[in-house]
Design an enzyme around this catalytic site. Structure first.
Site, mmCIF file in Angstrom:
data_model
loop_
_atom_site.group_PDB
_atom_site.id
_atom_site.type_symbol
_atom_site.label_atom_id
_atom_site.label_comp_id
_atom_site.label_asym_id
_atom_site.label_seq_id
_atom_site.Cartn_x
_atom_site.Cartn_y
_atom_site.Cartn_z
ATOM 1 N N SER A 289 0.920 -1.267 0.079
ATOM 2 C CA SER A 289 -0.033 0.101 0.007
ATOM 3 C C SER A 289 0.667 1.246 0.085
ATOM 4 O O SER A 289 1.907 1.096 0.473
ATOM 5 C CB SER A 289 -0.875 -0.157 1.260
ATOM 6 O OG SER A 289 -1.568 1.382 1.324
ATOM 7 N N TYR B 266 -1.019 -0.573 10.443
ATOM 8 C CA TYR B 266 -0.951 -0.753 9.234
ATOM 9 C C TYR B 266 -0.119 -0.427 7.999
ATOM 10 O O TYR B 266 0.600 -1.213 7.417
ATOM 11 C CB TYR B 266 -2.523 -0.281 8.463
ATOM 12 C CG TYR B 266 -2.823 -0.528 7.036
ATOM 13 C CD1 TYR B 266 -3.241 -1.668 6.775
ATOM 14 C CD2 TYR B 266 -2.631 0.632 6.141
ATOM 15 C CE1 TYR B 266 -3.476 -1.939 5.434
ATOM 16 C CE2 TYR B 266 -2.827 0.458 4.701
ATOM 17 C CZ TYR B 266 -3.247 -1.057 4.529
ATOM 18 O OH TYR B 266 -3.603 -1.234 3.226
#
Length: 259
Positions: free
Chosen positions: A150, A163
Site C-alpha cells: 500500500s 497498518y
C-alpha cells in the site's frame, strides 16, 4: 499489448472482493487457471469463481486462513497436487482500518486485538505465503510473485500506524526475497495501491463517512479514484513474461498520490 496467461497456474489470495476479485477475473480472461482463497468470505469467493466460469474461464477456491502456517502449506501442496505447478502467486489478502471492521485510531487508541490481527494477516501471513510459494517455485525452476502492499507503507499517515508498518514490512520482505531468489529464476515484485474504489476498505470507509467520497479524489494529481481493475492490470504486467527483467520493484498505482 495483449498478455497471454494460457497454461499458467495462478494463486490469488483474498479473491472474494475488490482488487483480489478483479485480479482473479483478469488472469482468467487471459487464459490462466486461477486458484483463489479466503478465510471467511465464502459467499464472496464462490461468486468470484462462478463469474469466471460463466465467462468461460477456469477457477476454483479453497478456504485458507493465511495467518495459519499449516493452512498455507496445505494450500500450496493442494495446488501442486492438482495442477503440478504454481507459476504465479499474487499475495493480496490483507486487513486495515476502514471505520467499520476496524476503527481509524491514533496509535495509543489501537486495541491489542486489532494490532495482532493486522500484524498476523499482513506480515505473518505474507511471510507464510512467500515461504511456501518460494519453496515450490525453487523446485520447479522459477516463477513470479506479486505482493500487494500500500502507499501507506511508503509514507506515514495518521490513524494507520500499525497498518503502515505492516505494509512497509511487506515492501522490504519482498525486496529481500527478490535478491535472495533471483538466482533461482523467481521474480518478486510489489504493487502499492492508493485508495481504490471497489475494495472493502474504501467501501466501508464511505459508509462510515459519506462525505469522504466527494472529497477523496482531490488528493490525487489525476483527480480521480483508482479502480480495482487498475491494480489488476499492474499485477498482470508484473507477473507476466512482458516484465521478465523486472524484479524487486515497487510500483505505485495511486494516481500520483504518493507525490
Amino acid at each position: 499489448m495483449e498478455i497471454s496467461m494460457v497454461g499458467k497456474v495462478v494463486l490469488v489470495t483474498g479473491g472474494a472482493t475488490g482488487m483480489g476479485k478483479a485480479t482473479c477475473k483478469l488472469f482468467a480472461k487471459c487464459g490462466a487457471t486461477v486458484v483463489t482463497c479466503t478465510a471467511h468470505n465464502i459467499s464472496g469467493i464462490e461468486q468470484t469463481v462462478s463469474e469466471i466460469r460463466q465467462e468461460g474461464g477456469k477457477a476454483e477456491f479453497f478456504k485458507c486462513d493465511v495467518t495459519k502456517e499449516t493452512e498455507v502449506h496445505e494450500l500450496i501442496n493442494e495446488i501442486v497436487k492438482r495442477y503440478g505447478k504454481l507459476d504465479i502467486a499474487v499475495n493480496n489478502a490483507g486487513v486495515g482500518p476502514d471505520g467499520i471492521r476496524m476503527p481509524f485510531s491514533p496509535l495509543a487508541d489501537i486495541s491489542t486485538e486489532d494490532m495482532n490481527k493486522t500484524v498476523d494477516t499482513n506480515l505473518k501471513g505474507m511471510f507464510f505465503l512467500l515461504k511456501y510459494e518460494i519453496i515450490q517455485m525453487k523446485k520447479q525452476g522459477g516463477g513470479s510473485i506479486v505482493s500487494i502492499a500500500s502507499n501507506a507503507g511508503l509514507r506515514p499517515s495518521p490513524a494507520f500506524s500499525v497498518y503502515s508498518a505492516t505494509k512497509a514490512a511487506t515492501v522490504f520482505i519482498n525486496q529481500s526475497a527478490a535478491i535472495e531468489y533471483g538466482p533461482d529464476k523467481i521474480r518478486i515484485n510489489v504493487v502499492c495501491p492508493g485508495p481504490t474504489e471497489g475494495t472493502t476498505l474504501i467501501d466501508n470507509s464511505y459508509a462510515a463517512d459519506p462525505g469522504m467520497k466527494e472529497n477523496v479524489p482531490n488528493i490525487f494529481p489525476l483527480r480521480k479514484m483508482g479502480q480495482a481493475e487498475d491494480v489488476a492490470q499492474a499485477v498482470l504486467w508484473l507477473a507476466s513474461d512482458a516484465a521478465s527483467h523486472v524484479t524487486g520493484t515497487t510500483l505505485s498505482v495511486d494516481g500520483g498520490m504518493a507525490l
